[in-house]
Design an enzyme around this catalytic site. Structure first.
Site, PDB file in Angstrom:
ATOM      1  N   ASP A  42     -43.332   9.934  -4.688  1.00 17.57           N
ATOM      2  CA  ASP A  42     -42.871   9.498  -6.011  1.00 17.57           C
ATOM      3  C   ASP A  42     -42.573  10.782  -6.779  1.00 17.57           C
ATOM      4  O   ASP A  42     -43.485  11.481  -7.208  1.00 17.57           O
ATOM      5  CB  ASP A  42     -43.986   8.680  -6.670  1.00 17.57           C
ATOM      6  CG  ASP A  42     -43.728   8.413  -8.146  1.00 17.57           C
ATOM      7  OD1 ASP A  42     -42.616   8.701  -8.618  1.00 17.57           O
ATOM      8  OD2 ASP A  42     -44.654   7.924  -8.822  1.00 17.57           O
ATOM      9  N   LYS A  81     -35.952  15.910 -13.791  1.00 16.57           N
ATOM     10  CA  LYS A  81     -35.407  14.618 -13.367  1.00 16.57           C
ATOM     11  C   LYS A  81     -34.453  14.034 -14.414  1.00 16.57           C
ATOM     12  O   LYS A  81     -33.598  13.220 -14.095  1.00 16.57           O
ATOM     13  CB  LYS A  81     -36.583  13.672 -13.130  1.00 16.57           C
ATOM     14  CG  LYS A  81     -36.243  12.370 -12.474  1.00 16.57           C
ATOM     15  CD  LYS A  81     -37.522  11.650 -12.127  1.00 16.57           C
ATOM     16  CE  LYS A  81     -37.294  10.244 -11.654  1.00 16.57           C
ATOM     17  NZ  LYS A  81     -38.577   9.592 -11.336  1.00 16.57           N
ATOM     18  N   ASP A  89     -41.940  -0.900 -15.455  1.00 14.88           N
ATOM     19  CA  ASP A  89     -42.191   0.507 -15.123  1.00 14.88           C
ATOM     20  C   ASP A  89     -41.744   1.405 -16.277  1.00 14.88           C
ATOM     21  O   ASP A  89     -40.553   1.641 -16.465  1.00 14.88           O
ATOM     22  CB  ASP A  89     -41.409   0.837 -13.832  1.00 14.88           C
ATOM     23  CG  ASP A  89     -41.566   2.287 -13.405  1.00 14.88           C
ATOM     24  OD1 ASP A  89     -42.207   3.070 -14.123  1.00 14.88           O
ATOM     25  OD2 ASP A  89     -41.033   2.635 -12.335  1.00 14.88           O
ATOM     26  N   GLU A 101     -38.090   2.794  -7.652  1.00 10.21           N
ATOM     27  CA  GLU A 101     -39.514   2.867  -8.009  1.00 10.21           C
ATOM     28  C   GLU A 101     -40.147   1.483  -8.209  1.00 10.21           C
ATOM     29  O   GLU A 101     -41.224   1.220  -7.661  1.00 10.21           O
ATOM     30  CB  GLU A 101     -39.689   3.746  -9.248  1.00 10.21           C
ATOM     31  CG  GLU A 101     -39.472   5.215  -8.907  1.00 10.21           C
ATOM     32  CD  GLU A 101     -39.131   6.094 -10.096  1.00 10.21           C
ATOM     33  OE1 GLU A 101     -39.203   5.617 -11.244  1.00 10.21           O
ATOM     34  OE2 GLU A 101     -38.789   7.268  -9.871  1.00 10.21           O
TER      35      GLU A 101
END
Ligand code: AMP
Length: 515
Positions: A8, A70, A193, A171
């Site tokens: 992850d 990211k 999420d 994810e």
């Protein structure tokens, strides 16, 4: 064959897991943590430091300590999402040759792929220390809303870190996989999420080991960093009003404020009040000034009210796309550190009419799901089947800047769809195929993924020559486009991979530098 690890790669923290006897297991890093800060620092002497040690340098080495890569990966500097985060970054973002957002460290421009590769290489070493063998393969997770370019750039980061990326999975899907293999039985789950950088919501049906993503939606500009930013702005405005000093103008002060804001936000998930203590944060005409105040949970919630409001709309979209009502959802799974905030959990109850499932660890379930998926790929977990969907409309630009959609959002992947287009001019000898992604009817308002040309068409009156454009989207969400002249079979094609910003040579060179 080497073992496949699940990573992850988070905006704030990363986590690595491996399948052991059919069970996903999170691996501790060398510092004893189960997650590792996704941070990379370059020291003056060129040494690269990753993880907790880098996070500790954040205040003393702010311009060379990179967090949140990211948020930049696979994006242009001109991208509104990038522009929004720039003002509060202590490091410098520059435009690469193709306009991509890169990071300047000591006047050397580095790609977010390279920064992320350092994090991935660290996760790889963590796993290697644990299993005692070399690891060369991984499944890496990305937000469901990551587009083709961001996915490819993430794959490149893996390649730089010496990893063959066997699959890129979403994810929320990963979180559902890790939940579903441990909680058998047919059910519908919503995965909520909220991480450091993005908000994703996915709705899945789990039936007889088949995990079918029914819909996915989200907001790529809503995450924990935005909650921190809301708090930073509130504190900085307040400080400026009382002392006439703007803390945003000083990289070190800003960094200290950022750290204190995040810390306060986290503490207010378990306490009603916390202290923000920043002595000597600025120098005024009368000497040093300190920022010291008590912050209540209510104040945090007021500062973040608009962000919490924004959680509802993507959930409504996902429910609608899945043709579900909140009552059809058996379990809500919370993923991402931000879901620990009580106001976020209250919002989940308001949206879904029920509290979330308590059994999943929001920091670890995504990596565990990636490890489960490695077992699916490797054949260890034969009973599990994963059917995911694409989160975007994909199409081509046609006359009048219109978007002609070829693969619609929420289509199950892998998929192949095609459309036939006719020439718009007499004796047209070539067509330029411009590939776009997004929901806007005007193509140029969407994200442009690539362009290629099919030449040497047979001359003829306009409309007589026809070209079939076929889109294939693989299970990683990466697009391949092919155009063929109907009748002659003449073809041209492109894999949109090329758009990640790094050439194969650059990936190779950076990888050599890293090992
Ligand atoms: P992730 O990307 O899933 O690691 O999420 C990290 C985000 O969650 C960061 O913005 C953290 O500040 C935030 N976070 C972590 N723990 C907590 C907590 N207990 N309460 C509120 N936010 C948290």
């Amino acid at each position: 064959m080497s073992r496949v690890i699940g990573i992850d790669l988070g905006t704030t923290n990363s986590c690595v897991a491996i399948l052991e006897a059919g069970e996903p297991t999170v691996i501790h890093n060398q510092e004893g943590g189960r997650t590792t800060p996704s941070m990379v620092s370059w020291n003056g002497d060129g040494e690269v430091i990753v993880g907790a040690a880098s996070k500790r340098q954040m205040v003393t080495n702010p311009t060379r300590t990179i967090f949140g890569a990211k948020r930049l990966i696979g994006r242009k500097v001109s991208d509104p999402d990038v522009q929004r985060v720039l003002p509060l970054l202590p490091y410098t973002v520059v435009a690469a040759r193709n306009g991509d957002a890169w990071i300047s460290i000591d006047d050397e421009a580095r790609s977010p792929q390279e920064v992320s590769a350092h994090v991935l290489a660290k996760m790889r070493r963590v796993a290697e220390d644990y299993v005692g063998e070399t690891i060369t393969e991984a499944v890496i997770t990305v937000p469901a809303y990551f587009d083709d370019v961001q996915r490819q750039a993430t794959k490149d980061a893996g390649a730089i870190a010496g990893l063959t990326v066997r699959a890129i999975i979403n994810e929320p899907t990963a979180a559902a996989l890790s939940y579903g293999v441990q909680n058998k039985g047919d059910q519908r789950v919503a995965v909520f999420d909220l991480g450091g950088g993005t908000f994703d919501i996915s709705i899945l049906a789990i039936e007889n080991g088949v995990f079918e993503v029914l819909s996915t939606s989200g907001d790529t500009t809503l995450g924990g960093d935005d909650f921190d930013r809301a708090l930073i702005l509130m504190l900085a405005d307040e400080f400026q009003a009382s002392h006439d000093v703007d803390l945003r103008g000083d990289a070190v002060a800003l960094q200290r404020l950022k750290e204190a804001a995040e810390q306060a936000k986290i503490e207010l998930s378990s306490s009603m009040n916390t202290d923000v203590n920043l002595p000597f944060i600025a120098i005024g005409p009368g000497g040093p000034i300190h920022l010291m105040r008590t912050l209540s949970r209510g104040e945090l919630e007021r500062a973040c009210r608009e962000l919490i409001e924004r959680l509802a709309a993507p959930c409504a979209t996902a429910l609608e796309l899945a043709r579900c009502t909140p009552a059809d959802i058996d379990q809500v799974l919370l993923v991402g550190g931000m879901t620990r905030m009580p106001a976020v959990q209250d919002r989940v109850i308001e949206i879904f009419g029920k509290p979330a499932h308590k059994g999943v660890n929001p920091d670890e379930s995504v990596a565990m799901g990636a490890a489960v998926h490695s077992g699916v790929i490797g054949g260890e977990l034969q009973e599990v089947v994963l059917l995911d969907v694409t989160p975007h409309d994909l199409g081509v630009k046609v006359a009048g800047d219109r978007m002609s959609v070829i693969i619609k959002t929420n289509t199950s992947i892998p998929t192949r769809e095609s459309k036939v287009f006719a020439t718009t001019e007499d004796n047209q000898t070539f067509v330029a195929i411009e590939v776009y992604q997004g929901a806007h009817a005007q193509a140029s308002k969407n994200r442009r993924l690539g362009r290629f040309v099919l030449g040497d068409l047979r001359p003829g009156p306009r409309g007589a020559t026809r070209v079939e454009v076929a889109f294939s989207l693989d299970a990683d969400g990466i697009l391949h486009v092919e155009a063929t002249e109907v009748g002659t079979g003449r073809a041209a094609s492109v894999t949109i991979e090329a758009a990640s910003g790094l050439s194969a040579d650059e990936v190779l060179r950076l990888g050599e530098g890293l090992r």
